[in-house]
Scaffold this motif. Sequence first.
Motif, PDB file in Angstrom:
ATOM      1  N   PRO A  51      66.951  74.551  85.262  1.00 24.34           N
ATOM      2  CA  PRO A  51      67.468  73.420  86.019  1.00 24.34           C
ATOM      3  C   PRO A  51      68.970  73.564  86.281  1.00 24.34           C
ATOM      4  CG  PRO A  51      66.112  72.666  84.195  1.00 24.34           C
ATOM      5  CD  PRO A  51      66.336  74.128  83.995  1.00 24.34           C
ATOM      6  N   THR A  52      69.361  73.379  87.511  1.00 27.39           N
ATOM      7  CA  THR A  52      70.763  73.502  87.917  1.00 27.39           C
ATOM      8  C   THR A  52      71.656  72.547  87.125  1.00 27.39           C
ATOM      9  OG1 THR A  52      69.983  74.049  90.129  1.00 27.39           O
ATOM     10  CG2 THR A  52      72.299  73.490  89.924  1.00 27.39           C
ATOM     11  N   ALA A  53      71.165  71.358  86.860  1.00 20.25           N
ATOM     12  CA  ALA A  53      71.966  70.349  86.170  1.00 20.25           C
ATOM     13  C   ALA A  53      72.310  70.747  84.737  1.00 20.25           C
ATOM     14  CB  ALA A  53      71.237  69.013  86.172  1.00 20.25           C
ATOM     15  N   MET A  54      71.649  71.764  84.197  1.00 16.53           N
ATOM     16  CA  MET A  54      71.922  72.187  82.830  1.00 16.53           C
ATOM     17  C   MET A  54      73.032  73.235  82.755  1.00 16.53           C
ATOM     18  SD  MET A  54      68.170  72.118  81.122  1.00 16.53           S
ATOM     19  CE  MET A  54      68.737  71.691  79.476  1.00 16.53           C
ATOM     20  N   MET A  55      73.592  73.621  83.900  1.00 21.02           N
ATOM     21  CA  MET A  55      74.747  74.527  83.916  1.00 21.02           C
ATOM     22  C   MET A  55      76.007  73.705  83.774  1.00 21.02           C
ATOM     23  SD  MET A  55      74.208  77.288  86.942  1.00 21.02           S
ATOM     24  CE  MET A  55      75.326  78.526  86.338  1.00 21.02           C
ATOM     25  N   SER A  56      76.994  74.274  83.112  1.00 23.00           N
ATOM     26  CA  SER A  56      78.286  73.607  83.004  1.00 23.00           C
ATOM     27  C   SER A  56      79.385  74.658  83.011  1.00 23.00           C
ATOM     28  CB  SER A  56      78.358  72.767  81.727  1.00 23.00           C
ATOM     29  OG  SER A  56      78.253  73.601  80.589  1.00 23.00           O
ATOM     30  N   ASP A  57      80.610  74.202  83.133  1.00 19.24           N
ATOM     31  CA  ASP A  57      81.783  75.067  83.047  1.00 19.24           C
ATOM     32  C   ASP A  57      81.686  76.264  83.987  1.00 19.24           C
ATOM     33  OD1 ASP A  57      84.291  75.779  82.146  1.00 19.24           O
ATOM     34  OD2 ASP A  57      83.530  76.926  80.447  1.00 19.24           O
ATOM     35  N   PHE A  64      85.202  93.337  82.338  1.00 23.72           N
ATOM     36  CA  PHE A  64      86.033  94.509  82.023  1.00 23.72           C
ATOM     37  C   PHE A  64      87.420  94.398  82.650  1.00 23.72           C
ATOM     38  CE2 PHE A  64      81.618  96.301  82.310  1.00 23.72           C
ATOM     39  CZ  PHE A  64      81.406  96.342  80.950  1.00 23.72           C
ATOM     40  N   GLY A  65      87.873  93.173  82.938  1.00 19.62           N
ATOM     41  CA  GLY A  65      89.190  92.956  83.514  1.00 19.62           C
ATOM     42  C   GLY A  65      89.320  93.379  84.963  1.00 19.62           C
ATOM     43  N   LEU A  66      88.235  93.838  85.574  1.00 22.18           N
ATOM     44  CA  LEU A  66      88.297  94.355  86.941  1.00 22.18           C
ATOM     45  C   LEU A  66      87.414  93.596  87.923  1.00 22.18           C
ATOM     46  CD1 LEU A  66      88.087  98.161  86.085  1.00 22.18           C
ATOM     47  CD2 LEU A  66      90.136  96.879  86.671  1.00 22.18           C
ATOM     48  N   ALA A  67      86.150  93.515  87.622  1.00 22.97           N
ATOM     49  CA  ALA A  67      85.181  92.954  88.561  1.00 22.97           C
ATOM     50  C   ALA A  67      85.111  91.435  88.433  1.00 22.97           C
ATOM     51  CB  ALA A  67      83.799  93.549  88.306  1.00 22.97           C
ATOM     52  N   ASN A  68      85.168  90.738  89.567  1.00 22.09           N
ATOM     53  CA  ASN A  68      85.000  89.292  89.564  1.00 22.09           C
ATOM     54  C   ASN A  68      83.574  88.932  89.185  1.00 22.09           C
ATOM     55  OD1 ASN A  68      87.583  88.540  90.315  1.00 22.09           O
ATOM     56  ND2 ASN A  68      87.130  88.697  92.493  1.00 22.09           N
ATOM     57  N   THR A  69      83.447  87.839  88.459  1.00 18.24           N
ATOM     58  CA  THR A  69      82.145  87.307  88.074  1.00 18.24           C
ATOM     59  C   THR A  69      82.155  85.799  88.251  1.00 18.24           C
ATOM     60  OG1 THR A  69      82.814  87.054  85.759  1.00 18.24           O
ATOM     61  CG2 THR A  69      81.718  89.129  86.353  1.00 18.24           C
ATOM     62  N   VAL A  70      80.989  85.204  88.259  1.00 21.81           N
ATOM     63  CA  VAL A  70      80.856  83.755  88.211  1.00 21.81           C
ATOM     64  C   VAL A  70      80.292  83.442  86.830  1.00 21.81           C
ATOM     65  CG1 VAL A  70      79.757  81.722  89.195  1.00 21.81           C
ATOM     66  CG2 VAL A  70      80.479  83.598  90.696  1.00 21.81           C
ATOM     67  N   ASP A  71      81.108  82.821  86.002  1.00 20.36           N
ATOM     68  CA  ASP A  71      80.761  82.532  84.616  1.00 20.36           C
ATOM     69  C   ASP A  71      80.403  81.058  84.464  1.00 20.36           C
ATOM     70  OD1 ASP A  71      81.457  85.147  84.218  1.00 20.36           O
ATOM     71  OD2 ASP A  71      83.319  84.708  83.159  1.00 20.36           O
ATOM     72  N   SER A  72      79.466  80.800  83.568  1.00 20.07           N
ATOM     73  CA  SER A  72      79.062  79.419  83.318  1.00 20.07           C
ATOM     74  C   SER A  72      78.488  79.321  81.911  1.00 20.07           C
ATOM     75  CB  SER A  72      78.015  78.985  84.352  1.00 20.07           C
ATOM     76  OG  SER A  72      76.855  79.780  84.240  1.00 20.07           O
ATOM     77  N   ARG A  73      78.078  78.134  81.567  1.00 22.26           N
ATOM     78  CA  ARG A  73      77.418  77.877  80.283  1.00 22.26           C
ATOM     79  C   ARG A  73      76.059  77.283  80.602  1.00 22.26           C
ATOM     80  NH1 ARG A  73      79.802  80.139  76.224  1.00 22.26           N
ATOM     81  NH2 ARG A  73      78.882  78.669  74.796  1.00 22.26           N
ATOM     82  N   LEU A  75      73.121  75.557  78.122  1.00 21.36           N
ATOM     83  CA  LEU A  75      72.765  75.174  76.755  1.00 21.36           C
ATOM     84  C   LEU A  75      73.697  75.829  75.743  1.00 21.36           C
ATOM     85  CD1 LEU A  75      68.871  75.334  76.966  1.00 21.36           C
ATOM     86  CD2 LEU A  75      70.334  73.304  77.037  1.00 21.36           C
ATOM     87  N   GLU A  76      74.984  75.781  76.020  1.00 19.29           N
ATOM     88  CA  GLU A  76      76.040  76.309  75.152  1.00 19.29           C
ATOM     89  C   GLU A  76      76.044  77.834  75.029  1.00 19.29           C
ATOM     90  OE1 GLU A  76      78.471  74.293  74.327  1.00 19.29           O
ATOM     91  OE2 GLU A  76      77.296  72.760  75.325  1.00 19.29           O
ATOM     92  N   SER A  77      75.259  78.516  75.844  1.00 14.45           N
ATOM     93  CA  SER A  77      75.278  79.979  75.857  1.00 14.45           C
ATOM     94  C   SER A  77      75.942  80.460  77.146  1.00 14.45           C
ATOM     95  CB  SER A  77      73.852  80.537  75.807  1.00 14.45           C
ATOM     96  OG  SER A  77      73.264  80.236  74.572  1.00 14.45           O
ATOM     97  N   PRO A  78      76.681  81.569  77.074  1.00 14.86           N
ATOM     98  CA  PRO A  78      77.320  82.071  78.293  1.00 14.86           C
ATOM     99  C   PRO A  78      76.286  82.652  79.255  1.00 14.86           C
ATOM    100  CG  PRO A  78      77.672  83.588  76.477  1.00 14.86           C
ATOM    101  CD  PRO A  78      76.967  82.389  75.906  1.00 14.86           C
ATOM    102  N   LEU A  79      76.528  82.445  80.533  1.00 19.60           N
ATOM    103  CA  LEU A  79      75.684  82.989  81.588  1.00 19.60           C
ATOM    104  C   LEU A  79      76.614  83.498  82.681  1.00 19.60           C
ATOM    105  CD1 LEU A  79      72.788  83.382  82.617  1.00 19.60           C
ATOM    106  CD2 LEU A  79      72.949  81.088  83.615  1.00 19.60           C
ATOM    107  N   ARG A  80      76.468  84.767  83.045  1.00 18.69           N
ATOM    108  CA  ARG A  80      77.398  85.403  83.982  1.00 18.69           C
ATOM    109  C   ARG A  80      76.626  86.039  85.131  1.00 18.69           C
ATOM    110  NH1 ARG A  80      81.684  89.326  81.510  1.00 18.69           N
ATOM    111  NH2 ARG A  80      82.947  87.475  81.781  1.00 18.69           N
ATOM    112  N   PHE A  81      77.151  85.813  86.346  1.00 21.93           N
ATOM    113  CA  PHE A  81      76.620  86.459  87.536  1.00 21.93           C
ATOM    114  C   PHE A  81      77.726  87.314  88.150  1.00 21.93           C
ATOM    115  CE2 PHE A  81      74.212  82.487  87.220  1.00 21.93           C
ATOM    116  CZ  PHE A  81      72.918  82.968  87.231  1.00 21.93           C
ATOM    117  N   ARG A  82      77.355  88.468  88.686  1.00 19.13           N
ATOM    118  CA  ARG A  82      78.317  89.312  89.389  1.00 19.13           C
ATOM    119  C   ARG A  82      77.732  89.639  90.750  1.00 19.13           C
ATOM    120  NH1 ARG A  82      79.512  95.070  89.733  1.00 19.13           N
ATOM    121  NH2 ARG A  82      77.715  95.488  88.418  1.00 19.13           N
ATOM    122  N   CYS A  83      78.516  89.389  91.777  1.00 17.70           N
ATOM    123  CA  CYS A  83      78.079  89.639  93.148  1.00 17.70           C
ATOM    124  C   CYS A  83      79.035  90.630  93.798  1.00 17.70           C
ATOM    125  CB  CYS A  83      78.098  88.345  93.956  1.00 17.70           C
ATOM    126  SG  CYS A  83      77.153  87.003  93.227  1.00 17.70           S
TER     127      CYS A  83
END
Length: 105
Positions: A51-57, A64-73, A75-83
């Motif tokens: 559920p989208t509503a369960m994403m935060s932050d 690696f200090g180079l590639a942009n990512t979209v980071d989120s949480r 259920l208190e766990s990190p979730l990262r997307f890279r495009c």
Amino acid sequence: MPFSTGEILNAVGRVGNWVGGNVTVSKDVVVFEMNAVNAKLQSGDKTLMFPTAMMSDVQMGKMFGLANTVDSRFLESPLRFRCWGKTNHQLLDVLRNVAGGTDQP
């Protein structure tokens, strides 16, 4: 939408930072489907849906200090997307517009 929190967190932990696939976002759900190359390297379910509503932050991050990512949480766990390229910014904007309770800098 029925889902198992344990299964989602297990999938995120098992696969980690997925780098190949497609992200689909609606006001109700975020779906990540692995591409064929990554799917061959994984076992079990190849799709992450929650559920989208369960994403935060939701914010821009760096891998690696180079590639942009979209980071989120989730259920208190990190979730990262890279495009690719500016697609990170497009995904960031979409997620911020639909995810409930996101923090924006």
